[in-house]
Scaffold this motif. Structure first.
Motif, PDB file in Angstrom:
ATOM      1  N   ASN A  78      -2.451   4.081  -2.194  1.00  0.00           N
ATOM      2  CA  ASN A  78      -3.184   4.615  -1.046  1.00  0.00           C
ATOM      3  C   ASN A  78      -3.475   6.102  -1.180  1.00  0.00           C
ATOM      4  O   ASN A  78      -4.058   6.707  -0.295  1.00  0.00           O
ATOM      5  CB  ASN A  78      -2.447   4.319   0.259  1.00  0.00           C
ATOM      6  CG  ASN A  78      -1.103   4.991   0.359  1.00  0.00           C
ATOM      7  OD1 ASN A  78      -0.823   5.993  -0.291  1.00  0.00           O
ATOM      8  ND2 ASN A  78      -0.247   4.420   1.185  1.00  0.00           N
ATOM      9  N   SER A  89       0.877  -1.165   0.000  1.00  0.00           N
ATOM     10  CA  SER A  89       0.000   0.000   0.000  1.00  0.00           C
ATOM     11  C   SER A  89       0.910   1.210   0.000  1.00  0.00           C
ATOM     12  O   SER A  89       1.407   1.634   1.045  1.00  0.00           O
ATOM     13  CB  SER A  89      -0.897  -0.007   1.228  1.00  0.00           C
ATOM     14  OG  SER A  89      -1.631   1.192   1.299  1.00  0.00           O
ATOM     15  N   LYS A 106      -7.091   0.391   1.332  1.00  0.00           N
ATOM     16  CA  LYS A 106      -6.207  -0.488   0.563  1.00  0.00           C
ATOM     17  C   LYS A 106      -5.645  -1.612   1.424  1.00  0.00           C
ATOM     18  O   LYS A 106      -5.488  -2.737   0.963  1.00  0.00           O
ATOM     19  CB  LYS A 106      -5.072   0.320  -0.077  1.00  0.00           C
ATOM     20  CG  LYS A 106      -5.552   1.362  -1.064  1.00  0.00           C
ATOM     21  CD  LYS A 106      -6.445   0.778  -2.138  1.00  0.00           C
ATOM     22  CE  LYS A 106      -6.921   1.878  -3.063  1.00  0.00           C
ATOM     23  NZ  LYS A 106      -7.686   1.419  -4.188  1.00  0.00           N
TER      24      LYS A 106
END
Length: 99
Positions: free
Chosen positions: A80, A37, A90
Motif C-alpha cells: 500500500n 495490504s 490495494k
C-alpha cells in the motif's frame, strides 16, 4: 422478539453447531484466501517487512498442520506504499480481482 435464551432452550444451538461442524461446509473452497495490504515501501516499510514475515510464518505453520479445516492458506500480498490512496487502491484490488 426471539432471544438467545429462547433459541438455546429450543435446541436451535444444537442445530447450528451441527450445521457448522459439517465437513462439506468446511471444505467448500480449495484454499483460504487471506489478502494483505501492508506497507512494504514508504515510511513504514520496516513495520511492513515485519508484518509480512509474520504472516508468511503463520501461513507456513498452518499449511504444515494441514491448513484450516483441511484447506491450505493462500496469501495475497499488496504494497500500500504507506499512503491512503495506495491502501484504498490495494484494498479494492484484493476485493475485486483477488476475491
Amino acid at each position: 422478539m426471539i432471544s438467545r435464551r429462547t433459541i438455546l432452550k429450543s435446541g436451535g444451538a444444537a442445530a447450528a453447531f451441527a450445521m457448522v461442524g459439517t465437513p462439506s461446509i468446511l471444505r467448500a473452497a480449495d484454499t483460504v484466501k487471506v489478502g494483505l495490504s501492508i506497507p512494504i515501501t514508504g515510511l513504514q516499510a520496516i513495520l511492513g517487512e515485519t508484518l509480512l514475515n509474520c504472516y508468511k510464518l503463520a501461513a507456513a505453520e498452518l499449511n504444515a498442520a494441514n491448513g484450516i479445516g483441511g484447506r491450505q492458506v493462500e496469501l495475497f500480498i499488496e504494497d500500500n506504499q504507506t499512503t491512503t490512496k495506495g491502501s484504498i487502491d490495494k484494498a479494492r484490488k484484493l476485493l475485486n480481482e483477488d476475491k
